[in-house]
Structure formats: C-alpha cells, structure tokens
Design an enzyme around this catalytic site. Sequence first.
Site, PDB file in Angstrom:
ATOM      1  N   THR A   9      34.279  42.339  41.120  1.00  0.00           N
ATOM      2  CA  THR A   9      34.239  41.060  41.832  1.00  0.00           C
ATOM      3  C   THR A   9      32.803  40.582  42.065  1.00  0.00           C
ATOM      4  OG1 THR A   9      34.688  40.076  44.005  1.00  0.00           O
ATOM      5  CG2 THR A   9      34.463  42.447  43.962  1.00  0.00           C
ATOM      6  N   ASP A  10      32.653  39.268  42.195  1.00  0.00           N
ATOM      7  CA  ASP A  10      31.324  38.716  42.522  1.00  0.00           C
ATOM      8  C   ASP A  10      30.882  39.127  43.928  1.00  0.00           C
ATOM      9  OD1 ASP A  10      33.023  37.104  44.071  1.00  0.00           O
ATOM     10  OD2 ASP A  10      32.311  35.194  43.252  1.00  0.00           O
ATOM     11  N   GLU A  11      31.837  39.621  44.744  1.00  0.00           N
ATOM     12  CA  GLU A  11      31.488  39.976  46.130  1.00  0.00           C
ATOM     13  C   GLU A  11      30.540  41.163  46.212  1.00  0.00           C
ATOM     14  OE1 GLU A  11      34.556  39.921  49.054  1.00  0.00           O
ATOM     15  OE2 GLU A  11      35.621  38.288  48.074  1.00  0.00           O
ATOM     16  N   LYS A  30      34.312  48.273  46.249  1.00  0.00           N
ATOM     17  CA  LYS A  30      34.281  47.811  44.855  1.00  0.00           C
ATOM     18  C   LYS A  30      32.920  48.160  44.214  1.00  0.00           C
ATOM     19  CE  LYS A  30      36.956  45.798  42.812  1.00  0.00           C
ATOM     20  NZ  LYS A  30      38.097  46.252  41.967  1.00  0.00           N
TER      21      LYS A  30
HETATM   22  P1  NAD Z   1      46.322  42.368  44.290  1.00  0.00           P
HETATM   23  O1  NAD Z   1      46.092  42.893  45.654  1.00  0.00           O
HETATM   24  O2  NAD Z   1      47.196  41.172  44.090  1.00  0.00           O
HETATM   25  O3  NAD Z   1      46.933  43.533  43.367  1.00  0.00           O
HETATM   26  C1  NAD Z   1      46.494  44.857  43.416  1.00  0.00           C
HETATM   27  C2  NAD Z   1      47.535  45.721  42.709  1.00  0.00           C
HETATM   28  O4  NAD Z   1      47.059  47.066  42.702  1.00  0.00           O
HETATM   29  C3  NAD Z   1      48.897  45.731  43.397  1.00  0.00           C
HETATM   30  O5  NAD Z   1      49.919  45.583  42.448  1.00  0.00           O
HETATM   31  C4  NAD Z   1      48.961  47.105  44.052  1.00  0.00           C
HETATM   32  O6  NAD Z   1      50.283  47.617  44.177  1.00  0.00           O
HETATM   33  C5  NAD Z   1      48.118  47.932  43.087  1.00  0.00           C
HETATM   34  N1  NAD Z   1      47.525  49.116  43.728  1.00  0.00           N
HETATM   35  C6  NAD Z   1      46.837  49.191  44.893  1.00  0.00           C
HETATM   36  N2  NAD Z   1      46.467  50.455  45.148  1.00  0.00           N
HETATM   37  C7  NAD Z   1      46.915  51.202  44.097  1.00  0.00           C
HETATM   38  C8  NAD Z   1      46.821  52.578  43.758  1.00  0.00           C
HETATM   39  N3  NAD Z   1      46.211  53.457  44.575  1.00  0.00           N
HETATM   40  N4  NAD Z   1      47.387  53.009  42.600  1.00  0.00           N
HETATM   41  C9  NAD Z   1      48.021  52.121  41.772  1.00  0.00           C
HETATM   42  N5  NAD Z   1      48.159  50.823  42.046  1.00  0.00           N
HETATM   43  C10 NAD Z   1      47.597  50.363  43.183  1.00  0.00           C
HETATM   44  O7  NAD Z   1      44.879  42.134  43.673  1.00  0.00           O
HETATM   45  P2  NAD Z   1      44.373  41.014  42.660  1.00  0.00           P
HETATM   46  O8  NAD Z   1      43.971  39.820  43.416  1.00  0.00           O
HETATM   47  O9  NAD Z   1      45.317  40.916  41.546  1.00  0.00           O
HETATM   48  O10 NAD Z   1      43.031  41.729  42.166  1.00  0.00           O
HETATM   49  C11 NAD Z   1      43.050  42.584  41.033  1.00  0.00           C
HETATM   50  C12 NAD Z   1      41.656  43.150  40.827  1.00  0.00           C
HETATM   51  O11 NAD Z   1      40.735  42.090  40.637  1.00  0.00           O
HETATM   52  C13 NAD Z   1      41.132  43.943  42.013  1.00  0.00           C
HETATM   53  O12 NAD Z   1      40.425  45.054  41.520  1.00  0.00           O
HETATM   54  C14 NAD Z   1      40.187  42.996  42.722  1.00  0.00           C
HETATM   55  O13 NAD Z   1      39.161  43.684  43.376  1.00  0.00           O
HETATM   56  C15 NAD Z   1      39.666  42.179  41.572  1.00  0.00           C
HETATM   57  N6  NAD Z   1      39.277  40.795  41.878  1.00  0.00           N
HETATM   58  C16 NAD Z   1      40.141  39.940  42.479  1.00  0.00           C
HETATM   59  C17 NAD Z   1      39.760  38.609  42.708  1.00  0.00           C
HETATM   60  C18 NAD Z   1      40.680  37.608  43.346  1.00  0.00           C
HETATM   61  O14 NAD Z   1      40.252  36.488  43.619  1.00  0.00           O
HETATM   62  N7  NAD Z   1      41.931  37.922  43.588  1.00  0.00           N
HETATM   63  C19 NAD Z   1      38.484  38.191  42.336  1.00  0.00           C
HETATM   64  C20 NAD Z   1      37.608  39.113  41.741  1.00  0.00           C
HETATM   65  C21 NAD Z   1      38.025  40.406  41.494  1.00  0.00           C
HETATM   66  O1  TDX Z   2      43.318  32.411  56.527  1.00  0.00           O
HETATM   67  C1  TDX Z   2      42.237  32.273  55.930  1.00  0.00           C
HETATM   68  N1  TDX Z   2      41.335  31.333  56.374  1.00  0.00           N
HETATM   69  C2  TDX Z   2      40.123  31.137  55.799  1.00  0.00           C
HETATM   70  O2  TDX Z   2      39.351  30.277  56.233  1.00  0.00           O
HETATM   71  C3  TDX Z   2      41.875  33.072  54.787  1.00  0.00           C
HETATM   72  C4  TDX Z   2      42.820  34.108  54.262  1.00  0.00           C
HETATM   73  C5  TDX Z   2      40.645  32.852  54.219  1.00  0.00           C
HETATM   74  N2  TDX Z   2      39.783  31.938  54.706  1.00  0.00           N
HETATM   75  C6  TDX Z   2      38.466  31.773  54.070  1.00  0.00           C
HETATM   76  C7  TDX Z   2      37.655  33.049  53.941  1.00  0.00           C
HETATM   77  C8  TDX Z   2      36.892  32.846  52.648  1.00  0.00           C
HETATM   78  O3  TDX Z   2      35.685  32.155  52.911  1.00  0.00           O
HETATM   79  O4  TDX Z   2      38.706  31.338  52.728  1.00  0.00           O
HETATM   80  C9  TDX Z   2      37.803  31.954  51.803  1.00  0.00           C
HETATM   81  C10 TDX Z   2      38.620  32.726  50.772  1.00  0.00           C
HETATM   82  O5  TDX Z   2      39.219  33.809  51.448  1.00  0.00           O
HETATM   83  P1  TDX Z   2      40.151  34.869  50.676  1.00  0.00           P
HETATM   84  O6  TDX Z   2      41.233  34.140  49.953  1.00  0.00           O
HETATM   85  O7  TDX Z   2      40.528  35.929  51.644  1.00  0.00           O
HETATM   86  O8  TDX Z   2      39.143  35.379  49.549  1.00  0.00           O
HETATM   87  P2  TDX Z   2      37.732  36.138  49.631  1.00  0.00           P
HETATM   88  O9  TDX Z   2      37.527  36.797  50.924  1.00  0.00           O
HETATM   89  O10 TDX Z   2      36.686  35.161  49.166  1.00  0.00           O
HETATM   90  O11 TDX Z   2      37.955  37.278  48.509  1.00  0.00           O
HETATM   91  C11 TDX Z   2      38.691  36.981  47.294  1.00  0.00           C
HETATM   92  O12 TDX Z   2      37.820  36.726  46.227  1.00  0.00           O
HETATM   93  C12 TDX Z   2      37.102  37.802  45.694  1.00  0.00           C
HETATM   94  C13 TDX Z   2      39.651  38.111  46.944  1.00  0.00           C
HETATM   95  O13 TDX Z   2      40.480  38.384  48.055  1.00  0.00           O
HETATM   96  C14 TDX Z   2      38.910  39.346  46.524  1.00  0.00           C
HETATM   97  O14 TDX Z   2      39.828  40.334  46.087  1.00  0.00           O
HETATM   98  C15 TDX Z   2      37.985  38.996  45.395  1.00  0.00           C
HETATM   99  O15 TDX Z   2      37.188  40.093  45.067  1.00  0.00           O
END
Ligand code: NAD
Ligand code: TDX
Length: 331
Positions: A123-125, A151
């Site tokens: 992630t960019d985080e 991460k």
């Molecule tokens: P998500 O939370 O929707 O899905 C995570 C999945 O991993 C789930 O299906 C969960 O059951 C599985 N999981 C969790 N712990 C596990 C374990 N110990 N063993 C096997 N399976 C397990 O997450 P997402 O949003 O789909 O993110 C996927 C990946 O991308 C993550 O690694 C996250 O850090 C990264 N990512 C997400 C975002 C975003 O905006 N959602 C952005 C950048 C990077």
């Molecule tokens: O209820 C809310 N109110 C609010 O203001 C929630 C859930 C979020 N927010 C704000 C917090 C953040 O500035 O919105 C922005 C986005 O929040 P999230 O959807 O929780 O995302 P973020 O914390 O940016 O992280 C996401 O992007 C990077 C994913 O959850 C991560 O898994 C990924 O790595």
Amino acid sequence: MKILVTGGAGFIGSNFIRLILSRYPDYEVVNLDKLTYAGNLDNLKDVEQNRHYRFVQGDICDMDVVDKVMDKVDAVVNFAAESHVDRSIGGPADFIQTDVFGTYVLLETARQHGVGRYLQISTDEVYGSIRAGSFKETDMLEPSSPYSASKAGGDMQVMAYHTTFGLPALITRSSNNFGPYQYPEKLFPLFITNALEDIPLPLYGDGSNVRDWIYVTDNCDAIDLVLHKGEVGQVYNIGGGNERDNHTITGMILKELGKPESLIQPVADRLGHDFRYSIDCSKVRALGWQPSHNFEDALQETVKWYADNRWWWEKIKGGEFLEYYKQQYGK
Ligand code: NAD
Ligand code: TDX
C-alpha cells in the site's frame, strides 16, 4: 500457469481472481483465504463453478496449510491482510500476526518450493503522509498506523528474501481502491450504503484529508502486468491519479444518490490520521500500464453497483459489522 492467490475472498483479491480467470482461460487459480470478517465467498459466486478455480479455507500463518497449497505453484500473489486502519488502532495484534508473520510464512514456503514469482500486494500508506509532491518507490518508509507499520514490516521481509535468498519477489504499492465488493467499513461503501439507508455519514475531522483513488479493476490490471512483466526485486507504485479530499468525495456520493448534505456528520478525527497520500507512478506506466477508468464515471458506476446489489451488503451490515460500528460510535 498455476497461481496461488491468498486473501482472494476479500475486496481486491476477488476482483483480481475474476480478471485472471477471464483473461487467461488456461490458468489454474487456488484461493487460500481464512475468511475473517472481511472474507466473503459471495464476492466470487460467479466463478465458484469454474473448473480452473479452487477455494481452500486456511490461514497464511499456518505453515502446514501453506506448504500443501503451494504444491506445484508457479506464482504467489499475496492479498491476505488485516486491512482496515481504524481496526488496527483498536487492536494491532491481528495486524502484526497476519501482515508480518503471515508474510514470513508465505515467503519461507515459497523459497522452499522454489516458486518462480512472489508478488506482495502492499500500500501507499507505508510511505506515510506527504504535504506536497509524491513518493517514489525508493523513498523511505515512514508508516504512521499499526496497519501501515505491519504492511511495511511485510515489505521489508519480501525485499530481504529477495536479497538474501534470491527469491524472485516483487511488490506493488497501490493507492486507495474503490469499486464493487468492498467491505462496508471503508469510506466509499460505508458512505454509499449509509446514504442509501438515510443514516449519517461519519466524516472524520474537518474532511480535508486527501487520498488518491483508483478503481479496483485498474489496480488489478496493473497487478497482472507486474506479475507477468515486472522486474524481480522491484517495487511498483500504482495510483489512480485522482486526489480528492474526503469532503469532496462525500459530496459526490450524496449528489449521485440525490441525498441531502445534512446526512454528513462530523465526528472525532482518526488518531494519527495521515493528511495526504500521493505516489509517483511513472515506473509502472513505463511498463505499459495506465488506468482505463475516468474517476467520475467509475464513482457513478460504483454507487450504482451498491444501489443494485443490496443482497450483497445488507447481510454484512446486519452482522459483525454492527458490533464494530457500535464500538466505534457507541450506538
Ligand atoms: P480485505 O480486507 O477486503 O480482504 C482481505 C482478505 O484477506 C479477506 O478475504 C480475509 O479473509 C483474508 N485474510 C485476512 N487474514 C488472513 C489470514 N491470516 N490468512 C488468510 N487469509 C486472510 O482487503 P482488500 O481491501 O482487498 O486489500 C487486499 C490487499 O491490498 C491487502 O494486503 C491490503 O493491505 C492491500 N491494499 C488495499 C488497498 C485498499 O484500498 N483496499 C489499497 C492498497 C493496498
Ligand atoms: O467513516 C469514515 N470516515 C472518514 O472520514 C471512514 C471509514 C473513513 N474516513 C476517512 C479516513 C481516510 O482519510 O476517509 C479516508 C479513507 O478511509 P478508509 O476508507 O478507511 O481508507 P484508508 O484509511 O485511506 O486506507 C485504505 O487505503 C489504503 C485501505 O483501507 C487500506 O487497506 C489501504 O492500504
């Protein structure tokens, strides 16, 4: 080619599996997922009968299970993670366990099996917040939350396994994804579904925090490209180039649904809330990728998907999610 996808029952992983099965009809996909609160087999209902797809319920921290599913695997793509920043503030332990230790188990097993390619989805985080400019892949990691620190711990091990053992490993770091099948704790699905239910949208702080949004299938496209064409030992940033503050996103969602701004409820800010994420994506673009979705159209499409697919989110919001939400807001 046989690919082991971990965390494939989550948001991005399920979109990725769908893309791989449709794009490469002769590939085999094994999906190893623990099915935590975020894992949902409904996300893959349309492919569960595909004879090139197999689901295994299991934990990436369990070396015996991982060893079995890695048999004759050509490539591993690790999506499995605890992924929600707010939950990591409430309890970091699961994050350290899965995102750090789980990554180690996958790397070690991949090394023992001589797997040809290991792709870590990050992630960019991990770079932390940036007021102006954009992070490049070579910039220092300065994570702020227990989630992003976990991460970053995973990323460090991936590079160590490449440098020390020659594991052919790569990393993608993407910006904030949005689209179908996202668990409704995250900003987009939470605000869309709350608005559909006419309940308040809890906007943290003054709503001025900025994220760079990418439509999920654009990220999956880039992951596919990096998996096949990326250089081992390299990191690739993947961003949508759509930086918006949270207040703007909220207004766009409400407008799309024809709901009033009075639904916005300012709430206490997230602890350690990163102000802005921004990444330089010239490296993955040089590999031949560019996003194919226009942000406004993709937002519209996403809002419509949640409006049309209440069957998918109504049961989630009635279960574990309610307990989580109560803990967050005391109601
Ligand atoms: P998500 O939370 O929707 O899905 C995570 C999945 O991993 C789930 O299906 C969960 O059951 C599985 N999981 C969790 N712990 C596990 C374990 N110990 N063993 C096997 N399976 C397990 O997450 P997402 O949003 O789909 O993110 C996927 C990946 O991308 C993550 O690694 C996250 O850090 C990264 N990512 C997400 C975002 C975003 O905006 N959602 C952005 C950048 C990077
Ligand atoms: O209820 C809310 N109110 C609010 O203001 C929630 C859930 C979020 N927010 C704000 C917090 C953040 O500035 O919105 C922005 C986005 O929040 P999230 O959807 O929780 O995302 P973020 O914390 O940016 O992280 C996401 O992007 C990077 C994913 O959850 C991560 O898994 C990924 O790595």
